[in-house]
Design a protein around this motif. Structure first.
Motif, PDB file in Angstrom:
ATOM      1  N   THR A 112       5.270  19.252  33.992  1.00 41.59           N
ATOM      2  CA  THR A 112       4.318  20.353  34.040  1.00 41.59           C
ATOM      3  C   THR A 112       2.903  19.810  34.196  1.00 41.59           C
ATOM      4  OG1 THR A 112       5.759  21.541  32.511  1.00 41.59           O
ATOM      5  CG2 THR A 112       3.537  22.405  32.802  1.00 41.59           C
ATOM      6  N   PRO A 113       2.127  20.365  35.124  1.00 41.57           N
ATOM      7  CA  PRO A 113       0.743  19.920  35.284  1.00 41.57           C
ATOM      8  C   PRO A 113      -0.086  20.234  34.036  1.00 41.57           C
ATOM      9  CG  PRO A 113       1.393  21.411  37.072  1.00 41.57           C
ATOM     10  CD  PRO A 113       2.495  21.389  36.081  1.00 41.57           C
ATOM     11  N   THR A 114      -1.064  19.383  33.773  1.00 39.98           N
ATOM     12  CA  THR A 114      -1.959  19.581  32.630  1.00 39.98           C
ATOM     13  C   THR A 114      -3.207  20.349  33.073  1.00 39.98           C
ATOM     14  OG1 THR A 114      -3.206  17.551  33.027  1.00 39.98           O
ATOM     15  CG2 THR A 114      -1.192  17.357  31.691  1.00 39.98           C
ATOM     16  N   ASP A 115      -4.143  20.506  32.170  1.00 36.38           N
ATOM     17  CA  ASP A 115      -5.420  21.159  32.471  1.00 36.38           C
ATOM     18  C   ASP A 115      -6.429  20.181  33.063  1.00 36.38           C
ATOM     19  OD1 ASP A 115      -4.536  23.623  31.632  1.00 36.38           O
ATOM     20  OD2 ASP A 115      -5.288  23.370  29.580  1.00 36.38           O
ATOM     21  N   VAL A 116      -6.038  18.913  33.221  1.00 34.01           N
ATOM     22  CA  VAL A 116      -6.929  17.907  33.814  1.00 34.01           C
ATOM     23  C   VAL A 116      -6.803  18.035  35.329  1.00 34.01           C
ATOM     24  CG1 VAL A 116      -7.507  15.459  33.963  1.00 34.01           C
ATOM     25  CG2 VAL A 116      -6.590  16.401  31.823  1.00 34.01           C
ATOM     26  N   LYS A 117      -7.859  18.558  35.956  1.00 33.02           N
ATOM     27  CA  LYS A 117      -7.808  18.911  37.370  1.00 33.02           C
ATOM     28  C   LYS A 117      -8.836  18.147  38.183  1.00 33.02           C
ATOM     29  CE  LYS A 117      -6.139  23.426  36.144  1.00 33.02           C
ATOM     30  NZ  LYS A 117      -6.276  24.850  36.180  1.00 33.02           N
ATOM     31  N   GLY A 118      -8.589  18.105  39.491  1.00 32.96           N
ATOM     32  CA  GLY A 118      -9.508  17.427  40.399  1.00 32.96           C
ATOM     33  C   GLY A 118      -9.519  18.089  41.764  1.00 32.96           C
ATOM     34  N   THR A 119     -10.459  17.661  42.586  1.00 36.01           N
ATOM     35  CA  THR A 119     -10.612  18.182  43.939  1.00 36.01           C
ATOM     36  C   THR A 119     -10.705  17.018  44.911  1.00 36.01           C
ATOM     37  OG1 THR A 119     -11.819  20.089  43.074  1.00 36.01           O
ATOM     38  CG2 THR A 119     -12.047  19.640  45.422  1.00 36.01           C
ATOM     39  N   CYS A 120     -10.030  17.140  46.026  1.00 33.32           N
ATOM     40  CA  CYS A 120     -10.090  16.112  47.070  1.00 33.32           C
ATOM     41  C   CYS A 120     -11.469  16.129  47.731  1.00 33.32           C
ATOM     42  CB  CYS A 120      -9.027  16.376  48.139  1.00 33.32           C
ATOM     43  SG  CYS A 120      -7.325  16.311  47.522  1.00 33.32           S
ATOM     44  N   PRO A 121     -11.917  14.977  48.226  1.00 32.17           N
ATOM     45  CA  PRO A 121     -13.187  14.957  48.953  1.00 32.17           C
ATOM     46  C   PRO A 121     -13.091  15.748  50.255  1.00 32.17           C
ATOM     47  CG  PRO A 121     -12.231  12.739  48.781  1.00 32.17           C
ATOM     48  CD  PRO A 121     -11.286  13.677  48.125  1.00 32.17           C
ATOM     49  N   TYR A 122     -14.229  16.112  50.804  1.00 30.85           N
ATOM     50  CA  TYR A 122     -14.283  16.871  52.054  1.00 30.85           C
ATOM     51  C   TYR A 122     -13.484  16.151  53.141  1.00 30.85           C
ATOM     52  CZ  TYR A 122     -15.958  19.189  56.219  1.00 30.85           C
ATOM     53  OH  TYR A 122     -16.016  19.863  57.404  1.00 30.85           O
ATOM     54  N   GLY A 123     -12.645  16.897  53.872  1.00 29.92           N
ATOM     55  CA  GLY A 123     -11.847  16.326  54.952  1.00 29.92           C
ATOM     56  C   GLY A 123     -10.506  15.778  54.494  1.00 29.92           C
ATOM     57  N   TYR A 124     -10.168  15.957  53.213  1.00 32.46           N
ATOM     58  CA  TYR A 124      -8.906  15.474  52.656  1.00 32.46           C
ATOM     59  C   TYR A 124      -8.124  16.642  52.076  1.00 32.46           C
ATOM     60  CZ  TYR A 124     -10.370  10.606  52.999  1.00 32.46           C
ATOM     61  OH  TYR A 124     -10.750   9.378  53.467  1.00 32.46           O
ATOM     62  N   ILE A 125      -6.786  16.503  52.043  1.00 32.75           N
ATOM     63  CA  ILE A 125      -5.917  17.506  51.443  1.00 32.75           C
ATOM     64  C   ILE A 125      -4.979  16.832  50.450  1.00 32.75           C
ATOM     65  CG2 ILE A 125      -5.991  19.103  53.393  1.00 32.75           C
ATOM     66  CD1 ILE A 125      -3.247  18.005  54.275  1.00 32.75           C
ATOM     67  N   CYS A 126      -4.457  17.613  49.530  1.00 32.69           N
ATOM     68  CA  CYS A 126      -3.507  17.105  48.540  1.00 32.69           C
ATOM     69  C   CYS A 126      -2.138  16.935  49.197  1.00 32.69           C
ATOM     70  CB  CYS A 126      -3.427  18.089  47.373  1.00 32.69           C
ATOM     71  SG  CYS A 126      -2.437  17.475  45.990  1.00 32.69           S
ATOM     72  N   ASP A 127      -1.488  15.796  48.919  1.00 29.28           N
ATOM     73  CA  ASP A 127      -0.197  15.499  49.540  1.00 29.28           C
ATOM     74  C   ASP A 127       0.748  14.898  48.505  1.00 29.28           C
ATOM     75  OD1 ASP A 127       1.916  14.878  51.209  1.00 29.28           O
ATOM     76  OD2 ASP A 127       0.858  13.294  52.285  1.00 29.28           O
ATOM     77  N   LEU A 128       1.791  15.650  48.144  1.00 31.45           N
ATOM     78  CA  LEU A 128       2.761  15.194  47.140  1.00 31.45           C
ATOM     79  C   LEU A 128       3.534  13.952  47.558  1.00 31.45           C
ATOM     80  CD1 LEU A 128       4.283  18.572  45.908  1.00 31.45           C
ATOM     81  CD2 LEU A 128       2.849  17.006  44.611  1.00 31.45           C
ATOM     82  N   THR A 129       3.601  13.674  48.851  1.00 28.37           N
ATOM     83  CA  THR A 129       4.368  12.517  49.325  1.00 28.37           C
ATOM     84  C   THR A 129       3.560  11.233  49.314  1.00 28.37           C
ATOM     85  OG1 THR A 129       3.793  12.877  51.655  1.00 28.37           O
ATOM     86  CG2 THR A 129       5.752  14.015  50.821  1.00 28.37           C
TER      87      THR A 129
END
Length: 147
Positions: free
Chosen positions: A105-122
């Motif tokens: 389960t994800p926690t409340d500790v969150k982040g954002t990718c820099p501009y031009g990047y996306i989140c990738d589970l792989t």
């Protein structure tokens, strides 16, 4: 000319929202399904259409377009909030993530990718450069969180 295309491409991929009538007269309800809009703002909910194999629902005039050639208006959200296989992080949006710290389960500790990047589970890098043909693990448009 290439810069103009990239700007238009990015604008299209950010402004489109699931379950919203678009300029092309359809409301994309998933990555590959859509409903026709009548009167510009109301989708006809009783009839759903599906794009052919290899095509995704877009806000372009031809509605369905080749996957990898244009980002879908409504992306796959099935992996949103799901911790990756190593239980390090979960993508919570196209460019946002939360740490899992070994849990499922994800926690409340969150982040954002820099501009031009996306989140990738792989990826072990969490955020990877956004490029044509790469779908984010959690294809939730920025504006969907505001609804």
């Amino acid at each position: 000319m290439k810069r103009i295309f990239i700007l238009i491409f990015l604008w299209h991929s950010v402004k489109a929202i699931c379950n919203t009538c678009q300029q092309n007269g359809v409301s994309c309800i998933s990555r590959t399904s859509y409903q026709l809009c009548f009167g510009g703002s109301k989708a006809h909910l009783k009839q759903t259409f599906k794009c052919s194999d290899g095509l995704v629902c877009t806000d372009l005039p031809n509605i369905c377009f080749q996957s990898g050639g244009w980002k879908p208006s409504c992306g796959d959200k099935s992996q949103c909030g799901v911790c990756n296989s190593n239980r390090v992080f979960a993508c919570t949006g196209r460019t946002t993530f939360a740490f899992c710290f070994g849990s499922n389960t994800p926690t409340d500790v969150k982040g954002t990718c820099p501009y031009g990047y996306i989140c990738d589970l792989t990826s072990t890098s969490i955020c990877v450069p956004d490029r044509i043909g790469l779908e984010p693990s959690c294809n939730k448009n920025v504006f969907e969180d505001l609804k």
